[in-house]
Design a protein around this motif. Structure first.
Motif, PDB file in Angstrom:
ATOM      1  N   ARG A  84     -27.234 -40.082   4.281  1.00 20.77           N
ATOM      2  CA  ARG A  84     -28.267 -40.600   5.195  1.00 20.77           C
ATOM      3  C   ARG A  84     -28.772 -41.917   4.648  1.00 20.77           C
ATOM      4  NH1 ARG A  84     -32.337 -42.210   8.211  1.00 20.77           N
ATOM      5  NH2 ARG A  84     -33.342 -40.730   9.613  1.00 20.77           N
ATOM      6  N   ASN A  85     -28.645 -42.980   5.457  1.00 20.39           N
ATOM      7  CA  ASN A  85     -29.149 -44.296   5.086  1.00 20.39           C
ATOM      8  C   ASN A  85     -30.637 -44.346   5.410  1.00 20.39           C
ATOM      9  OD1 ASN A  85     -29.801 -47.005   4.813  1.00 20.39           O
ATOM     10  ND2 ASN A  85     -27.852 -47.728   5.649  1.00 20.39           N
ATOM     11  N   LEU A  86     -31.475 -44.565   4.403  1.00 21.25           N
ATOM     12  CA  LEU A  86     -32.919 -44.554   4.626  1.00 21.25           C
ATOM     13  C   LEU A  86     -33.422 -45.843   5.261  1.00 21.25           C
ATOM     14  CD1 LEU A  86     -34.263 -42.664   1.488  1.00 21.25           C
ATOM     15  CD2 LEU A  86     -33.992 -41.834   3.823  1.00 21.25           C
ATOM     16  N   ALA A  87     -32.538 -46.812   5.488  1.00 21.38           N
ATOM     17  CA  ALA A  87     -32.932 -47.987   6.268  1.00 21.38           C
ATOM     18  C   ALA A  87     -33.095 -47.626   7.739  1.00 21.38           C
ATOM     19  CB  ALA A  87     -31.900 -49.105   6.105  1.00 21.38           C
ATOM     20  N   GLU A  88     -32.442 -46.538   8.146  1.00 24.03           N
ATOM     21  CA  GLU A  88     -32.578 -46.061   9.519  1.00 24.03           C
ATOM     22  C   GLU A  88     -33.905 -45.323   9.675  1.00 24.03           C
ATOM     23  OE1 GLU A  88     -30.411 -46.715  11.916  1.00 24.03           O
ATOM     24  OE2 GLU A  88     -29.146 -47.848  10.513  1.00 24.03           O
ATOM     25  N   PRO A  89     -34.553 -45.412  10.839  1.00 23.95           N
ATOM     26  CA  PRO A  89     -35.851 -44.754  11.032  1.00 23.95           C
ATOM     27  C   PRO A  89     -35.750 -43.240  10.941  1.00 23.95           C
ATOM     28  CG  PRO A  89     -35.013 -45.631  13.108  1.00 23.95           C
ATOM     29  CD  PRO A  89     -34.125 -46.164  12.031  1.00 23.95           C
ATOM     30  N   ILE A  90     -36.832 -42.616  10.503  1.00 30.70           N
ATOM     31  CA  ILE A  90     -36.917 -41.163  10.388  1.00 30.70           C
ATOM     32  C   ILE A  90     -37.751 -40.650  11.558  1.00 30.70           C
ATOM     33  CG2 ILE A  90     -37.693 -39.242   8.949  1.00 30.70           C
ATOM     34  CD1 ILE A  90     -37.412 -41.189   6.534  1.00 30.70           C
ATOM     35  N   ASP A  91     -37.119 -39.893  12.428  1.00 28.31           N
ATOM     36  CA  ASP A  91     -37.792 -39.405  13.634  1.00 28.31           C
ATOM     37  C   ASP A  91     -38.430 -38.045  13.351  1.00 28.31           C
ATOM     38  OD1 ASP A  91     -38.720 -38.762  16.113  1.00 28.31           O
ATOM     39  OD2 ASP A  91     -36.751 -38.462  17.022  1.00 28.31           O
ATOM     40  N   ASN A  92     -39.725 -38.067  13.067  1.00 22.93           N
ATOM     41  CA  ASN A  92     -40.454 -36.835  12.782  1.00 22.93           C
ATOM     42  C   ASN A  92     -41.369 -36.475  13.946  1.00 22.93           C
ATOM     43  OD1 ASN A  92     -40.991 -34.657  11.181  1.00 22.93           O
ATOM     44  ND2 ASN A  92     -41.933 -35.787   9.514  1.00 22.93           N
ATOM     45  N   SER A  93     -41.021 -36.970  15.136  1.00 27.31           N
ATOM     46  CA  SER A  93     -41.907 -36.819  16.288  1.00 27.31           C
ATOM     47  C   SER A  93     -41.938 -35.399  16.837  1.00 27.31           C
ATOM     48  CB  SER A  93     -41.484 -37.781  17.405  1.00 27.31           C
ATOM     49  OG  SER A  93     -40.155 -37.513  17.811  1.00 27.31           O
ATOM     50  N   VAL A  94     -40.911 -34.581  16.517  1.00 30.14           N
ATOM     51  CA  VAL A  94     -40.878 -33.221  17.058  1.00 30.14           C
ATOM     52  C   VAL A  94     -41.322 -32.184  16.031  1.00 30.14           C
ATOM     53  CG1 VAL A  94     -39.085 -33.733  18.741  1.00 30.14           C
ATOM     54  CG2 VAL A  94     -38.425 -33.017  16.441  1.00 30.14           C
ATOM     55  N   SER A  95     -42.052 -32.632  15.002  1.00 26.61           N
ATOM     56  CA  SER A  95     -42.497 -31.711  13.963  1.00 26.61           C
ATOM     57  C   SER A  95     -43.406 -30.633  14.536  1.00 26.61           C
ATOM     58  CB  SER A  95     -43.245 -32.480  12.874  1.00 26.61           C
ATOM     59  OG  SER A  95     -42.380 -33.379  12.225  1.00 26.61           O
ATOM     60  N   GLN A  96     -43.247 -29.432  14.035  1.00 27.53           N
ATOM     61  CA  GLN A  96     -44.108 -28.326  14.439  1.00 27.53           C
ATOM     62  C   GLN A  96     -45.453 -28.460  13.727  1.00 27.53           C
ATOM     63  OE1 GLN A  96     -43.246 -25.928  16.672  1.00 27.53           O
ATOM     64  NE2 GLN A  96     -41.271 -26.928  16.989  1.00 27.53           N
ATOM     65  N   THR A  97     -46.534 -28.521  14.508  1.00 24.84           N
ATOM     66  CA  THR A  97     -47.855 -28.755  13.912  1.00 24.84           C
ATOM     67  C   THR A  97     -48.364 -27.555  13.126  1.00 24.84           C
ATOM     68  OG1 THR A  97     -48.882 -28.046  15.981  1.00 24.84           O
ATOM     69  CG2 THR A  97     -48.495 -30.416  15.688  1.00 24.84           C
ATOM     70  N   ASN A  98     -47.777 -26.360  13.382  1.00 28.02           N
ATOM     71  CA  ASN A  98     -48.251 -25.173  12.660  1.00 28.02           C
ATOM     72  C   ASN A  98     -47.512 -24.957  11.347  1.00 28.02           C
ATOM     73  OD1 ASN A  98     -45.868 -24.591  14.017  1.00 28.02           O
ATOM     74  ND2 ASN A  98     -46.390 -22.426  14.296  1.00 28.02           N
ATOM     75  N   ILE A  99     -46.557 -25.850  11.028  1.00 31.39           N
ATOM     76  CA  ILE A  99     -45.828 -25.775   9.762  1.00 31.39           C
ATOM     77  C   ILE A  99     -46.316 -26.893   8.846  1.00 31.39           C
ATOM     78  CG2 ILE A  99     -43.564 -25.870   8.643  1.00 31.39           C
ATOM     79  CD1 ILE A  99     -42.352 -24.986  11.337  1.00 31.39           C
ATOM     80  N   MET A 100     -46.789 -26.529   7.674  1.00 25.85           N
ATOM     81  CA  MET A 100     -47.246 -27.520   6.702  1.00 25.85           C
ATOM     82  C   MET A 100     -46.205 -27.653   5.592  1.00 25.85           C
ATOM     83  SD  MET A 100     -50.781 -27.709   4.488  1.00 25.85           S
ATOM     84  CE  MET A 100     -50.363 -26.434   3.306  1.00 25.85           C
ATOM     85  N   ILE A 101     -45.862 -28.880   5.243  1.00 26.96           N
ATOM     86  CA  ILE A 101     -44.949 -29.140   4.138  1.00 26.96           C
ATOM     87  C   ILE A 101     -45.764 -29.690   2.976  1.00 26.96           C
ATOM     88  CG2 ILE A 101     -42.849 -30.299   3.385  1.00 26.96           C
ATOM     89  CD1 ILE A 101     -42.398 -28.418   5.755  1.00 26.96           C
ATOM     90  N   ALA A 159     -42.321 -25.219   2.771  1.00 25.02           N
ATOM     91  CA  ALA A 159     -42.838 -25.075   4.134  1.00 25.02           C
ATOM     92  C   ALA A 159     -43.775 -23.878   4.161  1.00 25.02           C
ATOM     93  CB  ALA A 159     -41.694 -24.871   5.119  1.00 25.02           C
ATOM     94  N   GLN A 160     -44.967 -24.100   4.685  1.00 19.79           N
ATOM     95  CA  GLN A 160     -45.971 -23.043   4.751  1.00 19.79           C
ATOM     96  C   GLN A 160     -46.311 -22.768   6.205  1.00 19.79           C
ATOM     97  OE1 GLN A 160     -49.211 -23.003   1.798  1.00 19.79           O
ATOM     98  NE2 GLN A 160     -50.632 -22.950   3.530  1.00 19.79           N
ATOM     99  N   LEU A 161     -46.266 -21.504   6.583  1.00 21.08           N
ATOM    100  CA  LEU A 161     -46.563 -21.077   7.950  1.00 21.08           C
ATOM    101  C   LEU A 161     -47.563 -19.933   7.869  1.00 21.08           C
ATOM    102  CD1 LEU A 161     -45.901 -21.257  11.006  1.00 21.08           C
ATOM    103  CD2 LEU A 161     -44.041 -19.626  10.577  1.00 21.08           C
ATOM    104  N   ASN A 162     -48.698 -20.078   8.554  1.00 21.47           N
ATOM    105  CA  ASN A 162     -49.755 -19.059   8.506  1.00 21.47           C
ATOM    106  C   ASN A 162     -50.170 -18.746   7.065  1.00 21.47           C
ATOM    107  OD1 ASN A 162     -49.672 -18.805  11.343  1.00 21.47           O
ATOM    108  ND2 ASN A 162     -47.994 -17.327  11.208  1.00 21.47           N
ATOM    109  N   GLN A 163     -50.326 -19.817   6.282  1.00 23.22           N
ATOM    110  CA  GLN A 163     -50.795 -19.731   4.891  1.00 23.22           C
ATOM    111  C   GLN A 163     -49.779 -19.069   3.949  1.00 23.22           C
ATOM    112  OE1 GLN A 163     -53.723 -21.319   4.240  1.00 23.22           O
ATOM    113  NE2 GLN A 163     -53.613 -21.773   6.441  1.00 23.22           N
TER     114      GLN A 163
END
Length: 246
Positions: A84-101, A159-163
């Motif tokens: 993965r070339n990190l010069a390319e944009p990272i699309d994190n737009s579909v992240s689940q809001t109930n999952i915390m990293i 990844a944390q889900l429901n604590q």
């Protein structure tokens, strides 16, 4: 006929693997295979009482595919390499809001070890029935614990889900190149986008640590993992064959 070359230039004994699995295990070095190498390895393994040799060969290496079976090599895995070339944009737009990293904490380790104990049944160690499956479970438990302790990884993201921790990804950096080692998601959290979110957050972590590219490898039989990497912008850039020679 080439000059006689010492066996250590062909293979090396793996002390940790040998003690862990209870076999004398070696790894073949990157070789240009021919009949002389086959004969030398056969003689060396007999002298050293070696039970198993791990061999990794490029899928395009015709000589390797021809000669490795002559030392008893059986193909146990197809390794798919992604970049993965990190010069390319990272699309994190579909992240689940109930999952915390978040970064791993010491209290996560027992849960992560449990997830690791059942997450890698697609790997070559499980495929090779010479290895006891409970030892394979233990292998990955040790791997994730040593990663969490920063012995063989620079960071582990959880990844944390429901604590509650439901997944992890291990990250390492060398010479501005990132490497993803292990990714694991609990049975209960699969199908909820946890793996994708872990991978995308790892890319952000690698970018903050001045990496320009990220590498990861998975099994040819692990189609789900391949899809996760492809959706995160990784491209396949090579295939190799794992052989175990008993």
């Amino acid at each position: 006929m080439r000059d006689q070359i010492t066996s250590s230039e062909y293979c090396e004994l793996l002390d940790w693997d040998s003690k862990f699995f209870g076999y004398r295990i070696a790894r073949a070095n990157n070789l240009r295979w021919d009949k002389d190498i086959v004969n030398s390895i056969k003689e060396w393994r007999q002298n050293e009482n070696v039970d198993c040799i791990y061999i990794l060969a490029d899928v395009n290496d015709f000589e390797a595919c021809q000669y490795i079976p002559m030392v008893g090599g059986c193909c146990v895995d197809v390794r798919v390499n992604f970049v993965r070339n990190l010069a390319e944009p990272i699309d994190n737009s579909v992240s689940q809001t109930n999952i915390m990293i978040r970064p791993v904490s010491y209290t996560d380790i027992p849960v992560l070890k449990y997830i690791a104990s059942y997450s890698y049944h697609d790997t070559r160690f499980y495929f090779d029935r010479h290895f006891d499956r409970s030892k394979c479970d233990e292998l990955y438990q040790i791997w994730i614990q040593r990663s969490c302790e920063k012995i063989i990884a620079d960071e582990v993201l959880v990844a944390q889900l429901n604590q509650y921790p439901v997944g992890y990804i291990t990250c390492s950096v060398k010479n501005n190149i990132g490497t993803i080692g292990l990714v694991g998601v609990s049975h209960e959290a699969r199908g909820q986008g946890v793996g994708r979110q872990l991978v995308l957050n790892s890319l952000e972590w690698f970018k903050r640590h001045n990496c320009t590219i990220v590498h990861v490898a998975t099994q040819g039989r692990n189609v789900l993992a391949q899809r996760v990497y492809e959706r995160a912008g990784f491209l396949a850039n090579g295939f190799s064959l794992w052989y175990h020679s008993w």
